[in-house]
Design an enzyme around this catalytic site. Structure first.
Site, mmCIF file in Angstrom:
data_model
loop_
_atom_site.group_PDB
_atom_site.id
_atom_site.type_symbol
_atom_site.label_atom_id
_atom_site.label_comp_id
_atom_site.label_asym_id
_atom_site.label_seq_id
_atom_site.Cartn_x
_atom_site.Cartn_y
_atom_site.Cartn_z
ATOM 1 N N CYS A 176 36.764 100.288 63.866
ATOM 2 C CA CYS A 176 37.241 100.282 65.250
ATOM 3 C C CYS A 176 36.139 100.057 66.282
ATOM 4 O O CYS A 176 36.389 99.547 67.352
ATOM 5 C CB CYS A 176 38.012 101.558 65.550
ATOM 6 S SG CYS A 176 37.013 103.048 65.463
ATOM 7 N N HIS B 139 25.898 97.755 47.223
ATOM 8 C CA HIS B 139 27.324 98.106 47.254
ATOM 9 C C HIS B 139 27.600 99.345 48.106
ATOM 10 O O HIS B 139 28.639 99.978 47.953
ATOM 11 C CB HIS B 139 27.869 98.292 45.825
ATOM 12 C CG HIS B 139 27.905 97.012 45.039
ATOM 13 N ND1 HIS B 139 28.042 96.962 43.662
ATOM 14 C CD2 HIS B 139 27.837 95.717 45.448
ATOM 15 C CE1 HIS B 139 28.042 95.702 43.267
ATOM 16 N NE2 HIS B 139 27.912 94.918 44.324
#
Ligand code: BJW
Length: 276
Positions: free
Chosen positions: A150, A138
């Site tokens: 990005c 996780h």
């Protein structure tokens, strides 16, 4: 538990088995194991002072449901709230130490050729304790990424190189989208390499030691089921039964900081007897 008794840290009222006897039975299941998998959840860090995910939270955070905060929707709706919660938890994790349960897991590496820790925890305590092969399913609460990915997934951002506060999710230095913790929220895919490795280890291990997880969050909760199907023995350590208990060959009821060191001591004693 398939007709077995759960022992409550002492003498059992029916059957008169002690936790010690259950530990000895668990230790027997490790005989000849080449690959041991440890599947851990929030409970293993509880004795370090890290609240479990489904514990009631404390202080300012008591009025928030973690399940409502650990989602991409919550971050979109209120990034600063989610950011503050993670900053609070990151500080907490930074201030605590691994406990006897984490160190017992490290000791397994002296006893078996391969030990792989498959953890749902984001606190990094297995690594800090010294476990050398840890799969963080996780993510990590001490790593950060661009919420818009990005520059490809994940765009890891070094927080020490940007200005930020504990109250406001800072902008990504590359694209201006908000920075977020590099953890896996509900509805998000787990890191593919980590997930693939975890299922491979689950399919090949001889024993899976399941520690401190409620066993309800998928896909991590399927790992013990995969291990069982593939022929591994399942040993569970938890103060409470949960989603994995029905397939556990031995269920050791109790806090992992107390039970795991005793299990390791029993494994060492058994090894000494066998090599005599
Ligand atoms: C002790 C102790 C002591 C106390 N010693 N023990 C229906 C069916 C199947 C799946 C789903 C479904 N509905 C929704 C889903 C999917 C969802 C899911 O599983 N939801 C369930 C709630 C039903 N899963 C997901 O969304 C996952 N992603 C996914 O499925 O993606 C699909 C996809 C594929 C491709 C593209 C896109 C999507 C992602 C799950 C991510 C979970 N993230 C969190 C937050 C991480 C960041 C953070 O920490 O903030 O992970 S949620 C939270 O739960 C956290 C934990 O790692 C995880 C597991 O919790 P854990 O560790 O078991 O802790 P607790 O608190 O539940 O239990 C503590 C235990 O310790 C208890 O048993 C205590 O008794 C015990 N204990 N003291 C030992 N001293």
């Amino acid at each position: 538990m398939r007709g077995r008794l759960a022992i409550d840290g002492g003498v059992c009222t029916i059957g008169r088995m002690t936790l010690e006897a259950e530990i000895a039975e668990a230790a027997r299941l490790f005989d000849g194991a080449q690959l041991v998998a440890v599947a851990s959840g929030a409970g293993i860090s509880k004795e370090s002072g890290v609240p479990t995910f489904r514990d009631a939270q404390e202080g300012l955070w008591a009025r928030y449901d973690p399940q409502q905060l650990a989602t991409p929707e919550a971050f979109r709706r209120n990034p600063d709230l989610v950011w503050s919660w993670y900053m609070y938890r990151a500080d907490l994790v930074g201030a605590v130490e691994p406990n006897a349960g984490h160190y017992a897991v490290v000791e397994l590496e002296e006893l078996f050729p391969r030990v792989v820790v498959l953890t749902q925890n984001v606190d990094g305590l297995h690594i800090r304790a010294g476990s050398t092969d840890v799969v963080e399913l996780h993510g990590s609460i001490r790593r950060f990424k661009c919420s818009a990915n990005c520059r490809g997934d994940p765009t890891i951002i070094d927080l020490s190189a940007i200005e930020y506060t504990g109250e406001t999710a800072p902008p990504c230095p590359y694209c201006g989208a908000r920075v977020r913790p590099d953890v896996v929220w509900f509805g998000e895919a787990l890191p593919p390499a980590a997930l693939e490795r975890a299922f491979e280890v689950a399919s090949r291990c001889d024993v899976m030691l399941v520690v401190g997880t409620s066993g309800i969050v998928q896909p991590a909760a399927s790992l013990p089921y995969r291990a069982k199907q593939s022929g591994a023995a399942i040993v569970e350590v938890n103060p409470q039964p949960g989603g994995i208990t029905p397939i556990a060959d031995v269920f050791l009821r109790g806090p992992s900081g107390r039970v795991l060191p005793r299990l390791v001591a029993a494994l060492r004693a058994r090894r000494r007897k066998q090599t005599r």
